[in-house]
Design a protein around this motif. Sequence first.
Motif: not given
Length: 202
Positions: A60-66, A123-137
Motif C-alpha cells: 500500500a505504501s513505501k512504508a509497508q515495503m520497509f 525520512t520515512e514514516d515515524d512508525r518504522l523507527q518505532g518498529r526498530i526501537n521495539q526490535l532493539i528492546d
Amino acid sequence: MNEETVSASRPTRPKPGERRLQILQALAAMLQEPAGDRVTTAALAARLQVSEAALYRHFASKAQMFEGLIDFIEATIFGLVNQITTQHDDGMRQMRNISHMLLGFAEKNPGMSRVLVGDAIVTEDDRLQGRINQLIDRIEATFRQCVRNAVAQGRLPPDTDVGARADVVLACVLGKWLRFAKSGFRRSPTDGFDLHFGHLFV
C-alpha cells in the motif's frame, strides 16, 4: 504461429507472493549500494522494470515495503536467537554467540544494517523507527535474560547489575552496526570481535 509458440513466448507471470519478495529483495539491494541515496518508488520500479502502480498492487505504501524488511529482520534474528539459546545453557556463551550472530547478520545483509541503525528510514514514516526501537528492546531483553542465566549459574557474581551488563553489550553491538553502515560497509562489524567483546563474556 501455433498456440504452443504463442504460449511459450508470453512472459511468465510471478507466482502469488513472488513479486512481493522480488520487491523486498530489490529494496534491500538498493539500500546496500555505497552511495546510500534515499530509495524512491520510481527508482525501485525502474530497477524491477515495472510501473510504480505495479508496486502498489503489492504494497500500500513505501512504508509497508520497509515494514516487510523489518519483518524479515525480526524473524531471522529471533529465529537464530532461539537456536542459540536452545543449543547452549551457559548464559555467558549465549550472550557471546548472540552478539556475534547480530554482527554477522549485518555483515551478510548490508542494506538491512542501514535499517537497523535507522539511517534508511530517517525520512520515512515515524512508525518504522518505532518498529526498530521495539526490535532493539527485544534484543536488550534477550541479553538481560542471558545475564540472569549467568548469575544463576554462578558465572557472574550475585550482585551483578543485570541491566547495566546487558546495556553495555547492546551498546557495543549497536556501535559496530553504526560504524559498518556509516563506513559504506567497509568496516566489518565482526573484525576484532574477541578483542573488542572478549572481556564482556568472562
